[in-house]
Each structure stands twice: as C-alpha cells, then as structure tokens.
Design a protein around this motif. Structure first.
Motif, PDB file in Angstrom:
ATOM      1  N   LEU A 124     -12.809  -8.848   9.469  1.00 54.82           N
ATOM      2  CA  LEU A 124     -11.896  -8.342  10.494  1.00 54.82           C
ATOM      3  C   LEU A 124     -11.780  -9.362  11.621  1.00 54.82           C
ATOM      4  N   ILE A 125     -10.550  -9.606  12.038  1.00 57.24           N
ATOM      5  CA  ILE A 125     -10.241 -10.597  13.076  1.00 57.24           C
ATOM      6  C   ILE A 125      -9.384  -9.904  14.129  1.00 57.24           C
ATOM      7  N   LEU A 132     -17.158  -8.072  22.893  1.00 55.50           N
ATOM      8  CA  LEU A 132     -18.493  -8.681  22.839  1.00 55.50           C
ATOM      9  C   LEU A 132     -19.557  -7.775  22.213  1.00 55.50           C
ATOM     10  N   PRO A 133     -19.576  -6.476  22.551  1.00 52.78           N
ATOM     11  CA  PRO A 133     -20.611  -5.621  21.925  1.00 52.78           C
ATOM     12  C   PRO A 133     -20.396  -5.415  20.423  1.00 52.78           C
ATOM     13  N   HIS A 134     -19.238  -5.843  19.916  1.00 55.28           N
ATOM     14  CA  HIS A 134     -18.907  -5.570  18.508  1.00 55.28           C
ATOM     15  C   HIS A 134     -18.823  -6.843  17.680  1.00 55.28           C
ATOM     16  N   ARG A 135     -19.490  -7.864  18.149  1.00 55.63           N
ATOM     17  CA  ARG A 135     -19.474  -9.164  17.476  1.00 55.63           C
ATOM     18  C   ARG A 135     -19.876  -9.055  16.007  1.00 55.63           C
ATOM     19  N   ASP A 136     -20.741  -8.087  15.694  1.00 57.16           N
ATOM     20  CA  ASP A 136     -21.203  -7.922  14.308  1.00 57.16           C
ATOM     21  C   ASP A 136     -20.081  -7.452  13.377  1.00 57.16           C
ATOM     22  N   ARG A 137     -19.048  -6.838  13.941  1.00 62.12           N
ATOM     23  CA  ARG A 137     -17.964  -6.331  13.083  1.00 62.12           C
ATOM     24  C   ARG A 137     -16.703  -7.185  13.155  1.00 62.12           C
ATOM     25  N   ILE A 138     -16.599  -8.023  14.191  1.00 58.60           N
ATOM     26  CA  ILE A 138     -15.379  -8.827  14.371  1.00 58.60           C
ATOM     27  C   ILE A 138     -15.734 -10.295  14.146  1.00 58.60           C
ATOM     28  N   LEU A 139     -15.206 -10.849  13.073  1.00 54.47           N
ATOM     29  CA  LEU A 139     -15.554 -12.220  12.694  1.00 54.47           C
ATOM     30  C   LEU A 139     -14.956 -13.257  13.634  1.00 54.47           C
ATOM     31  N   GLY A 140     -13.689 -13.049  13.970  1.00 48.36           N
ATOM     32  CA  GLY A 140     -13.002 -14.114  14.703  1.00 48.36           C
ATOM     33  C   GLY A 140     -11.933 -13.600  15.640  1.00 48.36           C
ATOM     34  N   ALA A 167     -19.349 -17.276  22.231  1.00 44.06           N
ATOM     35  CA  ALA A 167     -19.898 -15.973  21.826  1.00 44.06           C
ATOM     36  C   ALA A 167     -20.035 -15.856  20.309  1.00 44.06           C
ATOM     37  N   GLY A 168     -19.567 -16.877  19.578  1.00 44.98           N
ATOM     38  CA  GLY A 168     -19.763 -16.875  18.131  1.00 44.98           C
ATOM     39  C   GLY A 168     -18.578 -16.412  17.305  1.00 44.98           C
TER      40      GLY A 168
END
Ligand code: ADE
Ligand code: ZN
Length: 335
Positions: free
Chosen positions: A135-136, A156-164, A189-190
């Motif tokens: 998911l982007i 930011l709190p959902h970095r694990d679910r949002i790749l890019g 932020a990755g």
C-alpha cells in the motif's frame, strides 16, 4: 497459444492503481444509497456517459466527486475487495495500490477510516484470493506542501502498513520540487518515495522526481521520450516506469493506442510495465490494458512476457517472493 490466451492466463502484477479509481458506478450508487448521499446523476448509465475526458483535470473533477460517497471503513473495504476480486479473475497475483488520504481527510473522514478499510481488504485478499499486496499513499499535488506534510504526520504511526509515498493529481504547474521537504521527511521516516511525473508534465518533472525527491520509480513517465538523454538514463539506471496505456489514451496523452510509446520504450531497454491506473473510469482492468496494447502496437508474445516479468522484478516484493513469482511465470511460458 494465442496472445489473448497468454495475456489471460499468465500471472501478473499491477503496480499503478488508484483504489479510488476502481469505484464502479454500480458500487458508487450502492454506497451512496446506504450513506444517504444523493448523486448528481440519476442512473448508472447517466454516470457512465459522463466519463468522457479530454485531459487529466476533466477526469480528476469527476473522480474526486465519486470518491466523496466513501464515508465508512466498510465502504473502503468493499471498494478494495471488489477490486481484488475483479483482478483475481485476470490472474493478477500481486498488487501495489495507491490511496489518496487527503481526498478523504479534507472531507472530515479520519485517515484511519480509509487506511483500516483498505488494509482489512488487502489482508482478506491475501488469505482468500492469494493476492500479495503493498500500500502506497499519494499526496495530492494540487494542494499545498503544508497539507502534504500534515498527511505525512498522520501516516507516521502507520509506517508498518504504508510502504511508500507518491505524488498524484493535477501535474502541470505542480512540479515535484514543490514537495521536496515533505519527501525528505518521508524518506527519513522510511517511506519509499515515488511520483507521477511525465504524464502531462514535461521531462523536467521526471528529472525533479528522481533528483529532488529521490523517486525509486516513476509513475507514467511517458513524456521522457522527448529527451533522449533522459531515456538513456532511465535505461542505464533501470528506473521503472509504471505505464497505463488505456488511461493515456482516455486522457489524450496519446491520440490512439497505435501512437503509444510503450513498445518503443520497451525496445529501447527501458523498464516499463502495463497497469490500469483508474480502471472504473478508463474502460479496463489489467487484461484489457494488455489486450488493447498488444493489438494497438502489435506486441509479440515475448513482449508480453517481458512486460509481465518487469512487473515482478521492479515490484517492492522481497527477493524470495519475486523469485517465486518469476518461477511461476517461467514455468507457465515453458509449458
Ligand atoms: N489520480 C488518479 N489517477 C491519476 C492520474 N492518472 N494522474 C494523476 N493523478 C491521478
Ligand atoms: Zn496514476
């Protein structure tokens, strides 16, 4: 095997897809009705008849209007699940999809309402349909850089679910440089950076996406052809262009499919894939795009297989997953 059979049966990846652009008129009416929203159109046929576009903006106006009926987590789930079921029938086995948070947060919908609904459907799609996904989120480039920064903070709190993070909406007049700081923060932020560039905008926007935003790939990018140095660079660096043939013809980037440059780019050694962009609006999902491209440009079976292979090699899958899918493609071709 005919080219039609090859296109239909080979396993494919879709890498350029706006989930809001998969909202079919029937589902739009169903969701609008249950949400007590009155659409400006009285029937599915009347709505479909309005899908006559002459450029990107004429499409975006109606696309944002349609997305306004999405209110609840279940709406985003149903939207995403309908897309996954539809492309499962096309033998699409991996998808990397965009969503536009600001299209929803600007209407007072929580960032998490959209994210949770889409994510739950992607998880069910993985379990029930065997479709892997990433998911982007895209920033709307017609809005301010401040608004994009706020959206990044919400993500930011959902970095694990949002790749890019990507960049979409009205391209001309909203160059990548407008979002330089936002993309600096996003990379720190990755998040993997990418951007729509060179759809309606000039080659300069593709350079900016690469050099100022650090884009790991370019969405569309077809106007690169106006600059031979740029084409050479894209080939040498093997930068992926996620090309959307039916979209480009619908939005008059090319007059007809016979004029499209995807075959020339492929022959020049540029890494290109076939994708549907906004299939509910542009008249076709993955296989329709492949078929129209193959017919319009007289693609060979080898061309189709190469386009399909790029879909996996240029994806954000990890190496083991990519290898497994490529093996599936090669086994199919060998058989
Ligand atoms: N949003 C949805 N589809 C788009 C496209 N083709 N270009 C820019 N923004 C978009
Ligand atoms: Zn797009």
């Amino acid at each position: 095997m005919t080219i039609e059979e090859l296109i239909k049966d080979i396993s494919k990846a879709e890498l350029h897809l706006h989930i809001e652009g998969t909202l079919e008129p029937e589902l739009m009416f169903e969701i609008a009705a249950r949400n007590g929203i009155e659409l400006r159109f009285t029937s599915v046929d009347e709505l479909r008849a309005a899908y006559e576009f002459d450029d990107l903006q004429s499409f975006l106006d109606i696309y944002y209007e349609g997305a306004a009926c999405l209110l609840h987590e279940q709406d985003f789930y149903d939207l995403t699940m309908a897309y996954l079921r539809r492309v499962a029938a096309d033998n699409v086995v991996h998808v990397e999809i965009f969503f536009d948070p600001q299209t929803h947060t600007d209407r007072g919908i929580a960032f998490e309402t959209a994210l949770d609904g889409i994510w739950r459907a992607l998880a069910d799609g993985r379990r029930d349909l065997g479709i892997t996904s990433r998911l982007i989120m895209c920033f709307l480039r017609h809005l301010s850089a401040e608004s994009a920064m706020t959206t990044l903070e919400q993500a930011l709190p959902h970095r694990d679910r949002i790749l890019g993070v990507g960049l979409d909406s009205s391209e001309v007049g909203n160059p990548p440089s407008k979002f330089r700081e936002v993309f600096d923060r996003a990379r720190e932020a990755g998040f993997v950076p990418m951007a729509h560039a060179g759809e309606e905008g000039p080659p300069e926007y593709i350079y900016e996406a690469l050099d100022l935003l650090g884009a790991a790939r370019i969405d569309h990018g077809v106007r690169c052809e106006e600059d031979p140095d740029l084409v050479r660079r894209l080939r040498e660096e093997q930068v992926l262009l996620t090309v959307c043939p039916l979209s480009n013809v619908k939005l008059r980037v090319f007059d007809t499919m016979a004029d499209h440059n995807i075959k020339r780019l492929l022959d020049a050694g540029v890494c290109v894939t076939v994708n549907s962009d906004d299939p509910a609006y542009f008249g076709g999902y993955m296989n329709d795009n492949f078929l129209a491209t193959a017919r319009g440009l007289d693609l060979s079976q080898d061309d189709v297989v190469q386009l399909v292979r790029y879909g996996f090699t240029a994806s954000f899958l990890d190496d083991a997953e990519t290898e497994a899918y490529l093996r599936r493609v090669d086994d199919f071709v060998d058989a």
